[in-house]
Design a protein around this motif. Structure first.
Motif, short mmCIF file in Angstrom:
data_model
loop_
_atom_site.label_atom_id
_atom_site.label_comp_id
_atom_site.label_asym_id
_atom_site.label_seq_id
_atom_site.Cartn_x
_atom_site.Cartn_y
_atom_site.Cartn_z
N THR A 77 -36.66 -50.03 -52.45
CA THR A 77 -37.08 -51.39 -52.10
C THR A 77 -38.58 -51.61 -52.31
OG1 THR A 77 -37.37 -50.70 -49.82
CG2 THR A 77 -35.24 -51.69 -50.38
N GLU A 78 -39.31 -50.49 -52.58
CA GLU A 78 -40.75 -50.60 -52.89
C GLU A 78 -41.02 -49.79 -54.16
OE1 GLU A 78 -43.37 -49.40 -49.63
OE2 GLU A 78 -41.86 -50.14 -48.21
N GLU B 96 -40.01 -41.17 -37.63
CA GLU B 96 -40.51 -42.34 -38.38
C GLU B 96 -40.20 -42.20 -39.87
OE1 GLU B 96 -44.46 -42.95 -35.59
OE2 GLU B 96 -44.75 -42.82 -37.76
N THR C 193 -36.70 -43.36 -40.55
CA THR C 193 -36.62 -44.83 -40.54
C THR C 193 -37.18 -45.40 -41.84
OG1 THR C 193 -36.94 -44.75 -38.16
CG2 THR C 193 -37.27 -46.89 -39.20
N LYS C 194 -38.30 -44.82 -42.28
CA LYS C 194 -38.95 -45.31 -43.50
C LYS C 194 -38.05 -45.08 -44.72
CE LYS C 194 -41.98 -46.95 -46.22
NZ LYS C 194 -42.49 -48.31 -46.21
N ALA D 10 -34.87 -44.91 -44.75
CA ALA D 10 -33.76 -45.89 -44.69
C ALA D 10 -34.24 -47.26 -45.16
CB ALA D 10 -33.22 -45.96 -43.26
N ASN D 11 -35.47 -47.63 -44.77
CA ASN D 11 -36.01 -48.92 -45.20
C ASN D 11 -36.24 -48.99 -46.70
OD1 ASN D 11 -36.00 -49.90 -42.63
ND2 ASN D 11 -38.15 -49.39 -42.21
N LEU D 12 -36.43 -47.83 -47.31
CA LEU D 12 -36.59 -47.79 -48.77
C LEU D 12 -35.24 -47.94 -49.48
CD1 LEU D 12 -39.24 -44.93 -49.20
CD2 LEU D 12 -39.55 -47.36 -49.73
N GLN E 85 -27.84 -41.58 -39.17
CA GLN E 85 -28.43 -42.33 -38.05
C GLN E 85 -28.30 -41.64 -36.69
OE1 GLN E 85 -30.21 -45.06 -38.52
NE2 GLN E 85 -29.77 -45.27 -40.70
#
Ligand code: NAD
Length: 329
Positions: A162-163, A239, A242-243, A245-247, A253
């Motif tokens: 996503t980035e 963290e 979480t990061k 997963a955000n990617l 989980q």
């Protein structure tokens, strides 16, 4: 095997016997994806070798399986990829008492991240400007196998983050239990040898020259690590998850941050009880120092990180043994 009163000569003999067996079993497991003994048998022999080498340090050699990661032959036809940062194994313990001892030894931290130990094979994914460019297996830790085309067949692994990051992330490829049961049933019907367990099936399915074979095998993945945390603005393992997963990466989980060893015992007991109900195989719990700065400070041995330990579940038939064990230290 009794090691008290062992002379150096007889320890040497025993060490030679153990090494021959462990190297052969490792070859069957890592290179051929077809073990001839259970993990329990392997683990016991490995633990005995490690204990003898600790008792007789003179007999510890650099070629010992205790000093090496994974498959040391790397004879497959897949192209080879070298890992800029080695891919390591994990130290393992088999009881809560051993977890406890480790807890005290690592006394400089008071916060741990607990994760399930996914029973698959380790994978490294390289993204360039957010695009998936390369995937490789752990191999011998320094050199792995190029499985880029095969990895693209796994739906859970994004081709694009996503980035637009340039980063290497690592995790585990596994075969869901249902896919494993189906695959073995089909193989049996076709008169082909079946896989011993989902881990070997996942490895055999990923380490293929023909990616259409991998495509049919319904593999999945969970990512949990990067060698470049500085690129992600995270300070803890939790963290980081979480990061990732955000990617857009697949992340398990179930992780839990804990501050007390009793919470570790509780987590272990909980998953010892419900592991059969999960869609994927787990063979233990990984306990990681949560602070990335402290992880860095602790560093690694030649084979394992010093900031993490794997608690391995007892073999299936002995599964209930753990439930009532209390902390004794
Ligand atoms: P390992 O597989 O026990 O542990 C290290 C690996 O755990 C890492 O490389 C990583 O891939 C994986 N892992 C899964 N979830 C993780 C998480 N959340 N965080 C971090 N890592 C995670 O160690 P190993 O050195 O690859 O193999 C040794 C084990 O393999 C033995 O304990 C044995 O059970 C089995 N083995 C069996 C045979 C046999 O003949 N049956 C032969 C060789 C090895």
């Amino acid at each position: 095997h009794k090691t008290e009163n062992l002379t150096q000569a007889s320890a040497y003999e025993r060490i030679q016997q153990l090494k021959i067996k462990i190297i052969k079993w490792g070859q069957e497991y890592y290179a051929e994806d077809a073990p001839s003994v259970t993990d329990d048998v392997y683990d016991k022999a490995y633990a005995e070798l490690k204990m003898l080498e600790e008792q007789f340090p003179m007999l510890k050699t650099v070629d010992s399986p205790t000093q090496k990661v994974g498959d040391n032959n790397l004879k497959s036809d897949l192209a080879k990829v070298s890992h800029a940062v080695p891919m390591l194994s994990l130290g393992d313990v088999f009881s809560l008492d051993e977890v406890n001892l480790w807890w005290y030894k690592k006394g400089i931290s008071n916060e741990y991240n607990l994760e399930l130990k996914i029973d698959g094979l380790a994978i490294a994914l390289v993204y360039q400007n957010g695009e998936l460019k390369q995937a490789s297996t752990r191999g011998n830790g320094l050199i792995g196998e190029d499985v880029t085309e095969n990895i693209k067949m796994i739906k859970a692994i994004p081709q694009k983050l996503t980035e637009p990051l340039t980063i290497e992330v690592r995790g585990e490829v596994y075969m869901p239990k249902k896919a494993f049961a189906k695959l073995n049933q089909e193989r049996e019907e076709q008169g082909l040898p079946t896989f011993a367990n989902p881990r070997n099936a996942a490895a055999g399915s990923l380490r293929q020259l023909d990616s259409t074979v991998t495509k049919k095998r319904q593999l999945s993945a969970f990512m949990y690590y990067t060698v470049e945390t500085d690129k992600l603005e995270v300070t803890t393992q939790a963290e980081l998850l979480t990061k990732l997963a955000n990617l857009g990466l697949p992340v398990n989980q179930t992780n839990q941050v804990v501050h007390d060893k009793k919470e570790i015992a509780k987590f272990i007991q909980e998953y010892t009880g419900i592991r059969d109900e999960l869609d994927y195989g787990i063979d233990g719990i990984v306990i990681k120092v949560n602070s990335l700065a402290i992880q860095n400070e602790l560093g690694n041995t030649i084979k394992v990180p010093k900031w993490a330990i794997a608690y391995k579940f007892p073999p299936e038939e002995a599964k209930t043994d753990i439930i009532d064990i209390e902390w004794t230290v």
